[in-house]
Scaffold this active site. Structure first.
Site, PDB file in Angstrom:
ATOM      1  N   TRP A 102       6.428  -5.914  -2.535  1.00  7.97           N
ATOM      2  CA  TRP A 102       6.919  -4.885  -3.445  1.00  7.97           C
ATOM      3  C   TRP A 102       7.729  -5.491  -4.584  1.00  7.97           C
ATOM      4  O   TRP A 102       7.624  -5.032  -5.720  1.00  7.97           O
ATOM      5  CB  TRP A 102       7.701  -3.797  -2.705  1.00  7.97           C
ATOM      6  N   ASP A 172      15.142  -0.972  -5.522  1.00  5.80           N
ATOM      7  CA  ASP A 172      14.042  -0.150  -5.016  1.00  5.80           C
ATOM      8  C   ASP A 172      14.348   0.097  -3.535  1.00  5.80           C
ATOM      9  O   ASP A 172      14.233  -0.806  -2.717  1.00  5.80           O
ATOM     10  CB  ASP A 172      12.718  -0.905  -5.188  1.00  5.80           C
ATOM     11  N   LYS A 196       8.489   7.828   2.310  1.00  6.72           N
ATOM     12  CA  LYS A 196       8.798   7.045   3.498  1.00  6.72           C
ATOM     13  C   LYS A 196       9.856   7.762   4.334  1.00  6.72           C
ATOM     14  O   LYS A 196       9.667   8.003   5.506  1.00  6.72           O
ATOM     15  CB  LYS A 196       9.311   5.652   3.122  1.00  6.72           C
TER      16      LYS A 196
HETATM   17  C1  LIG Z   1       5.854   2.529  -0.855  1.00  8.48           C
HETATM   18  C2  LIG Z   1       6.660   1.670  -1.711  1.00  8.48           C
HETATM   19  C3  LIG Z   1       6.452   1.596  -3.094  1.00  8.48           C
HETATM   20  C4  LIG Z   1       5.339   2.338  -3.780  1.00  8.48           C
HETATM   21  O1  LIG Z   1       5.633   3.657  -3.981  1.00  8.48           O
HETATM   22  P1  LIG Z   1       4.620   4.619  -4.765  1.00  8.48           P
HETATM   23  O2  LIG Z   1       5.193   5.957  -4.461  1.00  8.48           O
HETATM   24  O3  LIG Z   1       3.260   4.408  -4.172  1.00  8.48           O
HETATM   25  O4  LIG Z   1       4.664   4.292  -6.178  1.00  8.48           O
HETATM   26  C5  LIG Z   1       7.278   0.785  -3.840  1.00  8.48           C
HETATM   27  N1  LIG Z   1       8.262   0.089  -3.275  1.00  8.48           N
HETATM   28  C6  LIG Z   1       8.502   0.124  -1.949  1.00  8.48           C
HETATM   29  C7  LIG Z   1       9.620  -0.662  -1.369  1.00  8.48           C
HETATM   30  C8  LIG Z   1       7.709   0.918  -1.133  1.00  8.48           C
HETATM   31  O5  LIG Z   1       7.930   0.975   0.189  1.00  8.48           O
END
Ligand SMILES: *Cc1c(COP(=O)(O)O)cnc(C)c1O
Length: 360
Positions: A102, A172, A196
């Site tokens: 990521w 993030d 998530k």
């Molecule tokens: C799932 C995830 C993403 C991607 O998210 P989207 O909603 O598909 O854009 C980005 N960063 C992390 C840490 C994730 O777990």
């Protein structure tokens, strides 16, 4: 009806009481005669849903008053572009820490908007560690420092908050937001896709310090300009109304369970069931350095990879799904977000023991 134990990395399991309440309210929300999906986002019913969700997010995360909480669309991958567009201002570069899949995606996307300094990387450990903060080559003139607090694929997680001095720290937190208390004041900006730990896909939460607003590059789409969205209470465009409603119910559920300190305790207890078992086993192992292990996403490997498919089939037959690891890591991955009950982890470990006894 049978519900499975869903170990998906995302979209992921939601608390059952939340789904039941949403089902009860599906056709007629609180006597309005409408589903939340059918409401005007500017009507009093939805305004109250939105306001409660924001108030609960602020309360649970103890967000200081000089931060805005925005409910947007675009997901975390969208934010990979939206963050630099909003925070670069007149600075030419930003610092990124590379801890896995990521962060690599974030780095690649940011490269379209600025010079990216990768100030530390865990590449040489196969992304099984978080680089020690003493080794980070931070630039005091960077527009911001970006980290991924929990690498959903590799299963590494920060168990400390980096100190980036006067340079705003951006995280993030898609896969660990609201899994534990967080010191929001140490961050300039936090973003997370909801699917998530917070609710359905489609909602992105952004928590941003007010002094960082108003720096957006002129090319920034209005819908993704944090200042414009903050001024419009996240309603410059139609927000993801139903996803906000469900997230609000999830926030209520978290609060009723004792808030983020209680969630953290629960998540530690759950993860310990699995990690303690892995540590004692000769057949399974965790590829991640012990002090960087994620409490949310637990990758593990079988000693004999040719048994992977058999393992997954047996799990499925016992009502445990989505345990296949990401192709970049291989093996298995159990995602055990807030909504996964400890019984799910106990059932997984029981099955792992049986599988080992038969095939180990
Ligand atoms: C799932 C995830 C993403 C991607 O998210 P989207 O909603 O598909 O854009 C980005 N960063 C992390 C840490 C994730 O777990």
């Amino acid at each position: 009806m049978t519900r499975v134990f869903n170990f998906s990395a995302g979209p992921a399991a939601l608390p059952e009481p939340v789904l039941r309440q949403a089902a009860d309210e599906m056709l007629d929300w609180h006597g309005s005669g409408m589903s939340v999906m059918e409401m005007s986002h500017r009507g009093k019913e939805f305004i109250s849903i939105h306001a409660e969700a924001e108030a609960l997010a602020r309360e649970l995360l103890a967000v200081p008053s000089n931060y805005k909480v925005l409910f947007l669309q675009g997901g975390a991958i969208g934010e990979n572009a939206i963050v630099p567009m909003n925070l670069l201002g007149d600075r030419p570069s930003a610092d990124y820490v590379d801890t896995g899949e990521w962060s690599k995606k974030s780095i690649k996307e940011a490269g379209k908007y600025c010079r990216v300094n990768v100030v530390a990387s865990a590449k040489d450990t196969g992304y099984t560690t978080i680089p020690k903060p003493e080794t980070w080559k931070l630039d005091p003139n960077a527009a911001f420092v970006h980290v991924c607090s929990n690498e959903t694929i590799g299963g590494v997680q920060y168990h400390f908050t980096p100190d980036t001095g006067n340079v705003p720290l951006v995280a993030d937190m898609s896969s660990d937001i609201m899994s534990r208390p967080v010191e929001v004041a140490k961050y300039g900006l936090i973003y997370a896709g909801a699917q998530k730990n917070l609710g359905p896909a489609g909602l992105t939460i952004v928590i941003v310090r007010e002094d960082l607003l108003g720096r957006a590059l002129p090319i920034t789409p209005s819908a993704f300009d944090y200042k414009l969205q903050a001024e419009a209470d996240s309603m410059l465009n139609t927000p993801p109304t139903y996803a906000i409603y469900i997230a609000g119910l999830v926030f209520r559920w978290i609060k009723a369970r004792g808030g983020l300190a209680a969630m953290a305790e629960h998540n530690q207890a759950k993860a310990a069931v699995l990690y303690d078992f892995l540590a004692a086993s000769r057949f399974y192992r965790s590829p991640v350095a012990p002090d960087c292990r994620s409490l949310m996403n637990v990758p593990f490997k079988l000693a004999d990879e040719t048994k992977d498919e058999l393992f997954l089939k047996g799990a499925q037959a016992r009502g445990m799904i989505q345990l296949k690891g990401h192709r970049s890591v291989g093996g298995m991955r159990a995602s055990i977000y807030n909504a996964m009950p400890i019984e799910g982890v106990q059932a997984l470990v029981k099955y792992m023991k049986e599988f080992e006894a038969e095939h180990g």
